[in-house]
Scaffold this motif. Structure first.
Motif, PDB file in Angstrom:
ATOM      1  N   SER A   1      -1.357  12.568  38.997  1.00 26.16           N
ATOM      2  CA  SER A   1      -0.807  13.488  40.002  1.00 26.16           C
ATOM      3  C   SER A   1       0.531  14.090  39.585  1.00 26.16           C
ATOM      4  O   SER A   1       1.022  15.020  40.232  1.00 26.16           O
ATOM      5  CB  SER A   1      -0.626  12.749  41.330  1.00 26.16           C
ATOM      6  N   ALA A   2       1.130  13.553  38.514  1.00 28.91           N
ATOM      7  CA  ALA A   2       2.482  14.009  38.137  1.00 28.91           C
ATOM      8  C   ALA A   2       2.511  14.627  36.741  1.00 28.91           C
ATOM      9  O   ALA A   2       3.587  14.872  36.199  1.00 28.91           O
ATOM     10  CB  ALA A   2       3.452  12.824  38.204  1.00 28.91           C
ATOM     11  N   ARG A   3       1.340  14.902  36.167  1.00 29.11           N
ATOM     12  CA  ARG A   3       1.313  15.401  34.778  1.00 29.11           C
ATOM     13  C   ARG A   3       1.647  16.893  34.700  1.00 29.11           C
ATOM     14  O   ARG A   3       1.544  17.611  35.685  1.00 29.11           O
ATOM     15  CB  ARG A   3      -0.070  15.141  34.167  1.00 29.11           C
TER      16      ARG A   3
ATOM     17  N   ARG B   1       4.524  18.319  34.013  1.00 30.32           N
ATOM     18  CA  ARG B   1       5.846  18.725  34.508  1.00 30.32           C
ATOM     19  C   ARG B   1       6.956  18.260  33.577  1.00 30.32           C
ATOM     20  O   ARG B   1       8.118  18.229  33.964  1.00 30.32           O
ATOM     21  CB  ARG B   1       6.113  18.097  35.875  1.00 30.32           C
ATOM     22  N   GLY B   2       6.579  17.789  32.396  1.00 29.17           N
ATOM     23  CA  GLY B   2       7.599  17.381  31.430  1.00 29.17           C
ATOM     24  C   GLY B   2       8.102  15.958  31.606  1.00 29.17           C
ATOM     25  O   GLY B   2       9.081  15.559  30.972  1.00 29.17           O
ATOM     26  N   ILE B   3       7.423  15.160  32.430  1.00 24.69           N
ATOM     27  CA  ILE B   3       7.910  13.792  32.684  1.00 24.69           C
ATOM     28  C   ILE B   3       7.765  12.925  31.430  1.00 24.69           C
ATOM     29  O   ILE B   3       8.688  12.190  31.063  1.00 24.69           O
ATOM     30  CB  ILE B   3       7.201  13.186  33.912  1.00 24.69           C
ATOM     31  N   ALA B   4       6.643  13.036  30.726  1.00 24.44           N
ATOM     32  CA  ALA B   4       6.483  12.234  29.498  1.00 24.44           C
ATOM     33  C   ALA B   4       7.523  12.651  28.464  1.00 24.44           C
ATOM     34  O   ALA B   4       8.072  11.813  27.748  1.00 24.44           O
ATOM     35  CB  ALA B   4       5.075  12.395  28.937  1.00 24.44           C
ATOM     36  N   GLY B   5       7.802  13.949  28.393  1.00 22.94           N
ATOM     37  CA  GLY B   5       8.822  14.421  27.458  1.00 22.94           C
ATOM     38  C   GLY B   5      10.167  13.770  27.756  1.00 22.94           C
ATOM     39  O   GLY B   5      10.876  13.324  26.846  1.00 22.94           O
ATOM     40  N   ARG B   6      10.515  13.667  29.028  1.00 23.66           N
ATOM     41  CA  ARG B   6      11.800  13.048  29.394  1.00 23.66           C
ATOM     42  C   ARG B   6      11.785  11.543  29.130  1.00 23.66           C
ATOM     43  O   ARG B   6      12.792  10.967  28.716  1.00 23.66           O
ATOM     44  CB  ARG B   6      12.110  13.351  30.859  1.00 23.66           C
TER      45      ARG B   6
ATOM     46  N   ASP C   1      -3.856  14.496  24.664  1.00 24.87           N
ATOM     47  CA  ASP C   1      -2.643  15.021  25.310  1.00 24.87           C
ATOM     48  C   ASP C   1      -1.391  14.388  24.703  1.00 24.87           C
ATOM     49  O   ASP C   1      -0.378  15.059  24.506  1.00 24.87           O
ATOM     50  CB  ASP C   1      -2.661  14.710  26.812  1.00 24.87           C
ATOM     51  N   ALA C   2      -1.461  13.069  24.434  1.00 22.37           N
ATOM     52  CA  ALA C   2      -0.278  12.370  23.928  1.00 22.37           C
ATOM     53  C   ALA C   2       0.040  12.830  22.507  1.00 22.37           C
ATOM     54  O   ALA C   2       1.213  13.064  22.169  1.00 22.37           O
ATOM     55  CB  ALA C   2      -0.506  10.865  23.980  1.00 22.37           C
ATOM     56  N   ALA C   3      -0.977  12.983  21.668  1.00 17.84           N
ATOM     57  CA  ALA C   3      -0.737  13.411  20.282  1.00 17.84           C
ATOM     58  C   ALA C   3      -0.069  14.780  20.271  1.00 17.84           C
ATOM     59  O   ALA C   3       0.852  15.037  19.480  1.00 17.84           O
ATOM     60  CB  ALA C   3      -2.054  13.433  19.515  1.00 17.84           C
TER      61      ALA C   3
ATOM     62  N   ASP D   1       3.638  15.661  18.635  1.00 17.27           N
ATOM     63  CA  ASP D   1       3.809  16.793  17.702  1.00 17.27           C
ATOM     64  C   ASP D   1       4.942  17.690  18.195  1.00 17.27           C
ATOM     65  O   ASP D   1       5.821  18.069  17.436  1.00 17.27           O
ATOM     66  CB  ASP D   1       2.529  17.654  17.682  1.00 17.27           C
ATOM     67  N   ARG D   2       4.888  18.003  19.480  1.00 16.85           N
ATOM     68  CA  ARG D   2       5.874  18.926  20.062  1.00 16.85           C
ATOM     69  C   ARG D   2       7.285  18.341  19.989  1.00 16.85           C
ATOM     70  O   ARG D   2       8.252  19.062  19.842  1.00 16.85           O
ATOM     71  CB  ARG D   2       5.472  19.187  21.527  1.00 16.85           C
ATOM     72  N   LEU D   3       7.371  16.990  20.079  1.00 16.43           N
ATOM     73  CA  LEU D   3       8.689  16.348  20.080  1.00 16.43           C
ATOM     74  C   LEU D   3       9.195  16.039  18.670  1.00 16.43           C
ATOM     75  O   LEU D   3      10.188  15.347  18.503  1.00 16.43           O
ATOM     76  CB  LEU D   3       8.631  15.060  20.911  1.00 16.43           C
TER      77      LEU D   3
HETATM   78  C1  LIG Z   1       0.074  11.848  27.533  1.00 16.17           C
HETATM   79  C2  LIG Z   1       0.799  11.854  28.877  1.00 16.17           C
HETATM   80  C3  LIG Z   1       1.759  10.678  28.918  1.00 16.17           C
HETATM   81  C4  LIG Z   1       1.579  13.170  29.012  1.00 16.17           C
HETATM   82  O1  LIG Z   1       2.297  13.138  30.262  1.00 16.17           O
HETATM   83  P1  LIG Z   1       2.906  14.461  30.978  1.00 16.17           P
HETATM   84  O2  LIG Z   1       4.027  14.036  31.816  1.00 16.17           O
HETATM   85  O3  LIG Z   1       1.820  15.258  31.570  1.00 16.17           O
HETATM   86  O4  LIG Z   1       3.467  15.241  29.687  1.00 16.17           O
HETATM   87  P2  LIG Z   1       4.310  16.583  29.715  1.00 16.17           P
HETATM   88  O5  LIG Z   1       4.374  17.128  31.101  1.00 16.17           O
HETATM   89  O6  LIG Z   1       5.582  16.318  28.985  1.00 16.17           O
HETATM   90  O7  LIG Z   1       3.387  17.532  28.820  1.00 16.17           O
HETATM   91  C5  LIG Z   1       2.047  17.817  29.254  1.00 16.17           C
HETATM   92  C6  LIG Z   1       1.791  19.328  29.216  1.00 16.17           C
HETATM   93  O8  LIG Z   1       2.532  19.959  30.254  1.00 16.17           O
HETATM   94  C7  LIG Z   1       3.306  21.031  29.707  1.00 16.17           C
HETATM   95  N1  LIG Z   1       4.535  21.118  30.495  1.00 16.17           N
HETATM   96  C8  LIG Z   1       5.603  20.287  30.449  1.00 16.17           C
HETATM   97  N2  LIG Z   1       6.540  20.690  31.333  1.00 16.17           N
HETATM   98  C9  LIG Z   1       6.034  21.768  31.961  1.00 16.17           C
HETATM   99  C10 LIG Z   1       6.514  22.594  32.982  1.00 16.17           C
HETATM  100  N3  LIG Z   1       7.700  22.398  33.539  1.00 16.17           N
HETATM  101  N4  LIG Z   1       5.722  23.609  33.399  1.00 16.17           N
HETATM  102  C11 LIG Z   1       4.514  23.811  32.838  1.00 16.17           C
HETATM  103  N5  LIG Z   1       3.990  23.023  31.856  1.00 16.17           N
HETATM  104  C12 LIG Z   1       4.754  22.026  31.441  1.00 16.17           C
HETATM  105  C13 LIG Z   1       3.550  20.607  28.283  1.00 16.17           C
HETATM  106  O9  LIG Z   1       3.851  21.724  27.456  1.00 16.17           O
HETATM  107  C14 LIG Z   1       2.217  19.990  27.938  1.00 16.17           C
HETATM  108  O10 LIG Z   1       1.286  20.995  27.626  1.00 16.17           O
HETATM  109  P3  LIG Z   1       0.033  20.724  26.626  1.00 16.17           P
HETATM  110  O11 LIG Z   1      -0.745  19.565  27.205  1.00 16.17           O
HETATM  111  O12 LIG Z   1      -0.704  21.999  26.640  1.00 16.17           O
HETATM  112  O13 LIG Z   1       0.615  20.363  25.287  1.00 16.17           O
HETATM  113  C15 LIG Z   1      -0.229  11.782  30.052  1.00 16.17           C
HETATM  114  O14 LIG Z   1      -1.199  12.760  29.869  1.00 16.17           O
HETATM  115  C16 LIG Z   1      -0.879  10.423  30.210  1.00 16.17           C
HETATM  116  O15 LIG Z   1      -0.341   9.536  30.850  1.00 16.17           O
HETATM  117  N6  LIG Z   1      -2.088  10.267  29.625  1.00 16.17           N
HETATM  118  C17 LIG Z   1      -2.845   9.028  29.764  1.00 16.17           C
HETATM  119  C18 LIG Z   1      -2.178   7.854  29.081  1.00 16.17           C
HETATM  120  C19 LIG Z   1      -2.019   8.077  27.605  1.00 16.17           C
HETATM  121  O16 LIG Z   1      -2.926   8.484  26.904  1.00 16.17           O
HETATM  122  N7  LIG Z   1      -0.809   7.772  27.120  1.00 16.17           N
HETATM  123  C20 LIG Z   1      -0.456   7.880  25.733  1.00 16.17           C
HETATM  124  C21 LIG Z   1      -0.552   6.566  25.077  1.00 16.17           C
HETATM  125  S1  LIG Z   1      -0.086   6.778  23.358  1.00 16.17           S
END
Ligand SMILES: CC(C)(COP(=O)(O)OP(=O)(O)OC[C@H]1O[C@@H](n2cnc3c(N)ncnc32)[C@H](O)[C@@H]1OP(=O)(O)O)[C@@H](O)C(=O)NCCC(=O)NCCS
Length: 174
Positions: free
Chosen positions: A102-104, A106-111, A137-139, A143-145
Motif C-alpha cells: 500500500s506504500a510502494r 513513493r520513494g520509501i525504499a530509496g530513503r 523491483d528491488a534490482a 541499479d538506480r541507487l
Molecule cells: C523493492 C521494494 C522494497 C521497493 O519499495 P518502494 O518503496 O516501492 O521503492 P521506491 O518507491 O523507492 O521505488 C519504486 C518505484 O517508484 C518510483 N518512485 C519513487 N518515488 C516516486 C514518487 N515520488 N513518485 C512517483 N514514482 C516514484 C521509483 O522510480 C520506482 O520506479 P520503478 O519501479 O519503475 O523503478 C518493494 O517493491 C518491496 O517491498 N518489494 C517486495 C520485497 C522485496 O522484494 N524486497 C527486496 C528484497 S532484496
C-alpha cells in the motif's frame, strides 16, 4: 496535507513495541509473491517469529533494523547485517528491504536504503553487499541507487509459490 514519512533506527525497546508492525510488512510482501526467504503458506505469526529472531540479533549488536513510518504507521523496513566473519570487519550486508504494497512507489525504499548506508558508514563499514531477484523491483532500485552488479546466479531461490528465481548480487563502496 503532504504525507509525512519518517525513517528511524529502532532501539531494542522500539523493536519489541513494533514487532507486529514489522511482521505485517513482511507478511504482506510474502503474500504479494516476494522472494525474501519464506514459502507459502506464511502467516502473520510466522512473520512475527522471523522478526523476533532479527530483533534478538539487533539487541546483540549483530544487525540493525530501520523502519519507515508514514503518518505514524510502520510501512517499510530494512536491515544492515553488521556481524560477518572476523576477516570482514569492514563489510556489511543489506537485507530484508520491505515496503508494504500500500506504500510502494513513493520513494520509501530509496530513503530506507539511503539511511541504511548512513548507518553502515557510521558503524565504520566501507563495503556493502546485497542480492535481489534478477530483473525485479528491488534490482531496479539498487541499479538506480548506484550499486554495481556482480552477476546473476540462476535458480538461486524460490518464490513463495515454489517457482525458481534467479538472483543478482550487487556491491557498493561507501
Ligand atoms: C523493492 C521494494 C522494497 C521497493 O519499495 P518502494 O518503496 O516501492 O521503492 P521506491 O518507491 O523507492 O521505488 C519504486 C518505484 O517508484 C518510483 N518512485 C519513487 N518515488 C516516486 C514518487 N515520488 N513518485 C512517483 N514514482 C516514484 C521509483 O522510480 C520506482 O520506479 P520503478 O519501479 O519503475 O523503478 C518493494 O517493491 C518491496 O517491498 N518489494 C517486495 C520485497 C522485496 O522484494 N524486497 C527486496 C528484497 S532484496
Amino acid at each position: 496535507m503532504a504525507e509525512q514519512v519518517e525513517i528511524r533506527r529502532l532501539s531494542p525497546a522500539e523493536l519489541r513495541a513494533q514487532l507486529d508492525g514489522l511482521a505485517a510488512v513482511l507478511h504482506d510482501c510474502v503474500a504479494g509473491g516476494a522472494s525474501v526467504g519464506y514459502m507459502a503458506p506464511f502467516s502473520h505469526a510466522d512473520a512475527r517469529s522471523a522478526f523476533e529472531g532479527f530483533a534478538a540479533e539487533a539487541e546483540q549488536g549483530r544487525r540493525l533494523i530501520l523502519a519507515a513510518f508514514s503518518d505514524g504507521q510502520l510501512v517499510g523496513t530494512a536491515q544492515v547485517v553488521l556481524e560477518l566473519m572476523p576477516n570482514q570487519p569492514h563489510r556489511a550486508e543489506i537485507a530484508k528491504v520491505l515496503v508494504h504494497r500500500s506504500a510502494r512507489g513513493r520513494g520509501i525504499a530509496g530513503r530506507l536504503m539511503e539511511r541504511a548506508e548512513d548507518e553502515a558508514r557510521a558503524e565504520g563499514k566501507t563495503l556493502l553487499v546485497l542480492d535481489a531477484v534478477t530483473g525485479g523491483d528491488a534490482a531496479r532500485l539498487y541499479d538506480r541507487l548506484g550499486w554495481t552488479t556482480v552477476g546473476v546466479v540462476p535458480n538461486f531461490a524460490l518464490y513463495p509459490d515454489g517457482r525458481p528465481c534467479d538472483t543478482t548480487y550487487f556491491w557498493k563502496a561507501l
